[in-house]
Scaffold this motif. Structure first.
Motif, mmCIF file in Angstrom:
data_model
loop_
_atom_site.group_PDB
_atom_site.id
_atom_site.type_symbol
_atom_site.label_atom_id
_atom_site.label_comp_id
_atom_site.label_asym_id
_atom_site.label_seq_id
_atom_site.Cartn_x
_atom_site.Cartn_y
_atom_site.Cartn_z
ATOM 1 N N THR A 136 50.075 6.588 -20.269
ATOM 2 C CA THR A 136 50.466 6.933 -18.988
ATOM 3 C C THR A 136 49.752 8.230 -18.310
ATOM 4 O OG1 THR A 136 52.500 7.754 -19.314
ATOM 5 C CG2 THR A 136 52.360 5.549 -18.669
ATOM 6 N N TYR A 137 49.841 9.463 -19.340
ATOM 7 C CA TYR A 137 49.166 10.540 -19.113
ATOM 8 C C TYR A 137 47.948 10.517 -18.845
ATOM 9 C CZ TYR A 137 48.298 15.497 -18.732
ATOM 10 O OH TYR A 137 47.919 16.617 -18.203
ATOM 11 N N PHE A 138 46.968 9.839 -19.644
ATOM 12 C CA PHE A 138 45.987 9.763 -19.788
ATOM 13 C C PHE A 138 45.425 8.905 -18.630
ATOM 14 C CE2 PHE A 138 45.690 9.937 -24.707
ATOM 15 C CZ PHE A 138 45.711 11.450 -24.673
ATOM 16 N N SER A 139 45.887 7.902 -18.406
ATOM 17 C CA SER A 139 45.323 7.039 -17.184
ATOM 18 C C SER A 139 45.680 7.905 -15.933
ATOM 19 C CB SER A 139 46.411 5.933 -17.034
ATOM 20 O OG SER A 139 45.980 5.114 -18.075
ATOM 21 N N ALA A 140 46.689 8.745 -15.696
ATOM 22 C CA ALA A 140 46.653 9.526 -14.405
ATOM 23 C C ALA A 140 45.660 10.686 -14.307
ATOM 24 C CB ALA A 140 48.049 10.303 -14.491
ATOM 25 N N ARG A 141 45.298 11.239 -15.578
ATOM 26 C CA ARG A 141 44.128 12.204 -15.359
ATOM 27 C C ARG A 141 42.803 11.522 -14.982
ATOM 28 N NH1 ARG A 141 48.176 13.978 -15.634
ATOM 29 N NH2 ARG A 141 47.858 13.778 -13.423
ATOM 30 N N LEU A 142 42.447 10.110 -15.572
ATOM 31 C CA LEU A 142 41.249 9.572 -15.384
ATOM 32 C C LEU A 142 41.286 9.489 -13.893
ATOM 33 C CD1 LEU A 142 39.031 8.011 -16.141
ATOM 34 C CD2 LEU A 142 40.539 6.053 -16.662
ATOM 35 N N PRO A 166 29.081 14.002 -9.702
ATOM 36 C CA PRO A 166 29.228 13.525 -11.273
ATOM 37 C C PRO A 166 30.058 14.394 -12.041
ATOM 38 C CG PRO A 166 26.996 13.187 -10.360
ATOM 39 C CD PRO A 166 27.687 13.918 -9.323
ATOM 40 N N LEU A 167 30.839 13.816 -12.956
ATOM 41 C CA LEU A 167 31.765 14.553 -13.638
ATOM 42 C C LEU A 167 31.308 14.125 -15.332
ATOM 43 C CD1 LEU A 167 34.226 16.506 -14.586
ATOM 44 C CD2 LEU A 167 35.611 14.268 -14.425
ATOM 45 N N VAL A 168 30.915 15.125 -15.972
ATOM 46 C CA VAL A 168 30.893 15.029 -17.505
ATOM 47 C C VAL A 168 32.039 15.587 -18.148
ATOM 48 C CG1 VAL A 168 29.512 15.737 -19.133
ATOM 49 C CG2 VAL A 168 28.311 15.173 -17.255
ATOM 50 N N TYR A 169 32.610 14.840 -19.179
ATOM 51 C CA TYR A 169 33.951 15.167 -19.866
ATOM 52 C C TYR A 169 33.740 15.236 -21.318
ATOM 53 C CZ TYR A 169 38.366 14.240 -22.094
ATOM 54 O OH TYR A 169 39.623 14.201 -22.753
ATOM 55 N N THR A 170 33.903 16.263 -21.816
ATOM 56 C CA THR A 170 33.831 16.272 -23.373
ATOM 57 C C THR A 170 35.399 16.513 -23.774
ATOM 58 O OG1 THR A 170 32.867 17.128 -25.258
ATOM 59 C CG2 THR A 170 33.392 18.659 -23.669
ATOM 60 N N PHE A 213 35.504 6.742 -21.566
ATOM 61 C CA PHE A 213 33.938 6.379 -21.724
ATOM 62 C C PHE A 213 33.856 4.986 -21.940
ATOM 63 C CE2 PHE A 213 35.254 10.376 -23.535
ATOM 64 C CZ PHE A 213 34.240 11.276 -23.256
ATOM 65 N N ALA A 214 34.488 4.123 -20.750
ATOM 66 C CA ALA A 214 34.602 2.721 -20.865
ATOM 67 C C ALA A 214 33.098 2.247 -20.397
ATOM 68 C CB ALA A 214 35.573 2.138 -19.902
ATOM 69 N N HIS A 215 32.301 2.969 -19.633
ATOM 70 C CA HIS A 215 30.913 2.778 -19.313
ATOM 71 C C HIS A 215 30.007 3.709 -19.764
ATOM 72 C CE1 HIS A 215 32.635 -0.229 -16.632
ATOM 73 N NE2 HIS A 215 33.803 0.706 -16.203
ATOM 74 N N PRO A 216 29.662 3.628 -21.077
ATOM 75 C CA PRO A 216 28.628 4.604 -21.693
ATOM 76 C C PRO A 216 27.390 4.720 -20.919
ATOM 77 C CG PRO A 216 29.500 3.334 -23.365
ATOM 78 C CD PRO A 216 29.962 2.579 -22.153
ATOM 79 N N GLY A 217 27.098 6.041 -20.546
ATOM 80 C CA GLY A 217 25.640 6.323 -19.905
ATOM 81 C C GLY A 217 26.113 6.384 -18.425
ATOM 82 N N GLU A 218 27.277 6.325 -18.074
ATOM 83 C CA GLU A 218 27.765 6.718 -16.530
ATOM 84 C C GLU A 218 28.822 7.762 -16.672
ATOM 85 O OE1 GLU A 218 26.470 5.437 -13.729
ATOM 86 O OE2 GLU A 218 25.051 4.121 -14.965
ATOM 87 N N THR A 219 28.557 8.719 -15.862
ATOM 88 C CA THR A 219 29.603 9.572 -15.665
ATOM 89 C C THR A 219 30.815 9.304 -14.895
ATOM 90 O OG1 THR A 219 28.731 10.468 -13.343
ATOM 91 C CG2 THR A 219 27.720 11.581 -15.276
ATOM 92 N N LEU A 220 31.753 9.915 -14.851
ATOM 93 C CA LEU A 220 33.043 9.835 -14.221
ATOM 94 C C LEU A 220 33.018 10.493 -12.645
ATOM 95 C CD1 LEU A 220 35.648 10.798 -16.743
ATOM 96 C CD2 LEU A 220 35.350 8.484 -16.334
ATOM 97 N N GLY A 221 33.843 10.360 -11.907
ATOM 98 C CA GLY A 221 33.629 10.888 -10.367
ATOM 99 C C GLY A 221 32.488 10.084 -9.824
#
Length: 352
Positions: free
Chosen positions: A93-99, A108-112, A143-151
């Motif tokens: 639930t925490y991870f989903s909220a931060r996503l 575009p957001l790059v997250y490591t 990283f559900a969509h490899p090759g695409e940034t978040l945001g």
């Protein structure tokens, strides 16, 4: 007669082809000039890490995102990992909220990933999770969509399906990349140091099977890290890049030597490739929470490291990184305070 006819037809075809090529040339040239001009322009990137930490900063995080979104110069955001503090639970639930928060970024957001969201989740106050299970979940969610940034959506090059978090891209004649290197000695620190038997209260440290599982995690990831650093510099050299930016979560110089053993090969490869590259190299790190600009021990003079401010430290701020390939040092930065928007120059220059 037949030879003369064939020769005339071949000549006509050659002329037609030449005319078509000449007609297409201005368009191709225009595209090349447009691309070259785009990549030559200065670009601004927002860099954050170790955020949000604790309930107060979680509540403020949407406003922090809105402030970065409102900066007209920012074109991309890099989050250097640790999306939670080290003493809170690693629940889905925490991870989903931060996503959901990350998807608020208009750029575009790059997250490591950081150690707090998987490596350290074995801690009792984190939920007593198996770290490798949490790492799998981080990859599934973020990283559900490899090759695409978040945001804001943008394409990035991915190392592999096994390591979709390791990405690279090019902009402003600079090669960018992130590698999955985390604190807690890059997962070489033993798990379950505070685990106890529910009935007897006796200590239940990491088992031999868990030690083996931990080794099976970090050994291939370390190999992938070294290979990806090489590929980032290979791309920079091939393209004649003006500089290289490499991001990771771990502060590889934090703590005593016993806490840095996992980073020895990474430091060696990074020092070698930066020295051979010869142009400005910027290493971005999080993990230790306090802003720092330096050239760490063992690194060549053309490499500058920036550790971003994070956690609950004051001032609560983000790094505005400017890339200008036309300037001698390529990189410059300022620290922007959240809420007030106050801007201060970085404590040291980013070029030798």
């Amino acid at each position: 007669m037949r030879r003369s006819y064939v020769a005339r037809m071949l000549a006509k075809l050659a002329i037609v082809g030449l005319v078509a090529a000449l007609a297409a040339a201005p368009t191709a040239f225009a595209h090349a000039e447009r691309d070259r001009g785009h990549h030559a322009h200065a670009q601004t990137i927002a860099v954050i890490g170790d955020i949000p930490y604790g309930d107060a900063l979680i509540a403020e995080f949407p406003a922090d995102i809105a402030q970065i979104n409102a900066d007209p110069d920012v074109r991309r955001v890099i989050h250097l990992g640790d999306i939670k503090d080290g003493s809170s639970r690693c629940d889905d639930t925490y991870f989903s909220a931060r996503l959901a928060d990350f998807e608020r970024f208009s750029d575009p957001l790059v997250y490591t990933p950081g150690d707090n969201e998987w490596t350290d989740c074995h801690r009792a106050n984190n939920g007593g999770y198996l770290p490798t299970e949490r790492l799998t979940r981080i990859r599934e969610l973020f990283f559900a969509h490899p090759g695409e940034t978040l945001g804001g959506s943008a394409h990035v090059r991915v190392q592999s399906r096994a390591f979709p978090e390791n990405v690279m891209w090019a902009a402003a004649r600079v090669q960018f990349g992130v590698v999955h290197v985390v604190g807690s000695n890059d997962d070489q620190a033993p798990w379950f140091g505070d685990r106890t038997d529910a009935v007897t209260g006796a200590a239940q440290p990491e088992t031999p099977a868990e030690t083996a599982l931990r080794a099976r995690e970090y050994v291939p990831r370390e190999a992938a890290t070294l290979a990806w650093i090489d590929r980032i510099f290979d791309a920079a050299e091939r393209r004649g890049a003006a500089g290289v930016v490499l991001g990771m979560q771990a502060d590889m110089w934090d703590g005593g030597p016993e806490n840095q053993t996992a980073f020895v090969p990474i430091k060696a490869v990074l020092a070698d490739r930066a020295a051979r590259f010869g142009k400005p190299v910027l290493l971005l790190e999080g993990d230790s929470h306090l802003l720092k600009v330096d050239t760490p021990a063992g690194m060549p003079a053309n490499l500058t490291r920036v550790v971003v401010q994070g956690s609950t430290n004051i001032p609560h701020e983000w790094l505005r990184l400017t890339i200008d390939p036309g300037s001698p040092g390529v990189f410059s930065c300022a620290d922007v305070t959240f809420v007030t928007g106050a801007v201060a120059p970085c404590p040291a220059p980013l070029a030798p």
